[in-house]
Scaffold this motif. Sequence first.
Motif, PDB file in Angstrom:
ATOM      1  N   THR A   8       2.636  10.946   5.295  1.00 13.70           N
ATOM      2  CA  THR A   8       1.837  10.102   6.173  1.00 13.70           C
ATOM      3  C   THR A   8       0.405  10.619   6.161  1.00 13.70           C
ATOM      4  OG1 THR A   8       3.686   9.542   7.632  1.00 13.70           O
ATOM      5  CG2 THR A   8       1.475   9.270   8.530  1.00 13.70           C
ATOM      6  N   GLU A  33      -1.451   5.325   6.131  1.00 12.18           N
ATOM      7  CA  GLU A  33      -0.583   5.141   4.973  1.00 12.18           C
ATOM      8  C   GLU A  33       0.652   5.994   5.169  1.00 12.18           C
ATOM      9  OE1 GLU A  33      -0.527   2.694   2.185  1.00 12.18           O
ATOM     10  OE2 GLU A  33      -2.431   3.618   1.600  1.00 12.18           O
ATOM     11  N   SER A  34       1.821   5.445   4.829  1.00  7.57           N
ATOM     12  CA  SER A  34       3.047   6.204   5.001  1.00  7.57           C
ATOM     13  C   SER A  34       4.090   5.726   4.008  1.00  7.57           C
ATOM     14  CB  SER A  34       3.585   6.048   6.429  1.00  7.57           C
ATOM     15  OG  SER A  34       4.706   6.881   6.651  1.00  7.57           O
ATOM     16  N   LEU A  69       3.677   5.395  -2.393  1.00  6.92           N
ATOM     17  CA  LEU A  69       2.234   5.478  -2.202  1.00  6.92           C
ATOM     18  C   LEU A  69       1.494   5.394  -3.533  1.00  6.92           C
ATOM     19  CD1 LEU A  69       1.951   8.240   0.550  1.00  6.92           C
ATOM     20  CD2 LEU A  69       2.025   5.767   0.822  1.00  6.92           C
ATOM     21  N   LEU A  81      -5.398   9.336  -3.531  1.00 11.24           N
ATOM     22  CA  LEU A  81      -4.959   8.489  -2.428  1.00 11.24           C
ATOM     23  C   LEU A  81      -5.582   8.956  -1.123  1.00 11.24           C
ATOM     24  CD1 LEU A  81      -3.060   6.238  -1.400  1.00 11.24           C
ATOM     25  CD2 LEU A  81      -1.314   7.994  -1.118  1.00 11.24           C
ATOM     26  N   HIS A  92      -8.912   7.122   1.498  1.00 10.86           N
ATOM     27  CA  HIS A  92      -8.923   6.845   2.934  1.00 10.86           C
ATOM     28  C   HIS A  92     -10.001   7.636   3.675  1.00 10.86           C
ATOM     29  CE1 HIS A  92      -5.424   4.273   3.227  1.00 10.86           C
ATOM     30  NE2 HIS A  92      -4.757   5.099   2.438  1.00 10.86           N
TER      31      HIS A  92
END
Length: 210
Positions: free
Chosen positions: A113, A122-123, A129, A197, A201
Amino acid sequence: MAEPVRREVIDLLTGLRGGSEERLRRELIDEFEFDPRRKARTYSKGNRQKVALIAAFARPARLYLLDEPSAGLDPVMDSVFRRQVQRVNADGATVLLSSHILSEVEQLCGRVTIIRSGRAVESGTLAELRHLKLTHFRIEGADAGLLAALPWVQGVRTDGDVVEFDVDAADLAAVLEAVAAAGISGLSVSPPSLESLFLSHYGDSTGQVL
């Protein structure tokens, strides 16, 4: 009054949860190469971290909450810590790990997460992912113009006879077919990393991964 040695601190911490298993505590002290005879004030940050980890793992639990647990550990002790996480997980325990060391997260965590500003953004599993992100291609000896014209490629960069670009997971098969027809001499393909990733974010902001 003499300052207590770290073994007494371990006893104090484990005593808050009903005490430790003596055999397990001895094994952990040996594994972490911890010297319980020295006084507390002489220990480095890494040794202080060992105290917390030994106390945490010296009594079996169903749930372990670990916040930046490997901070201050050298690579050898970090590998010991990772083995302990894998051990308790194999015994059926759940480990909730909060860490900025993304290689640690990738090795130890089944689900991830990403939290930004106190909210989960995001999880999922690492496979889930990564599926959402772009795969990176680096190709040598290809026709850059031909590849740049493909409708599926993004962010084409060229340097001499080297071409780099990114591809969405849904378009991989089509791009691989086109690349095979482009007369290449070298190819490397990199899956989306947890770091990419994470940075997508956070950018330059500070954050954490669970």
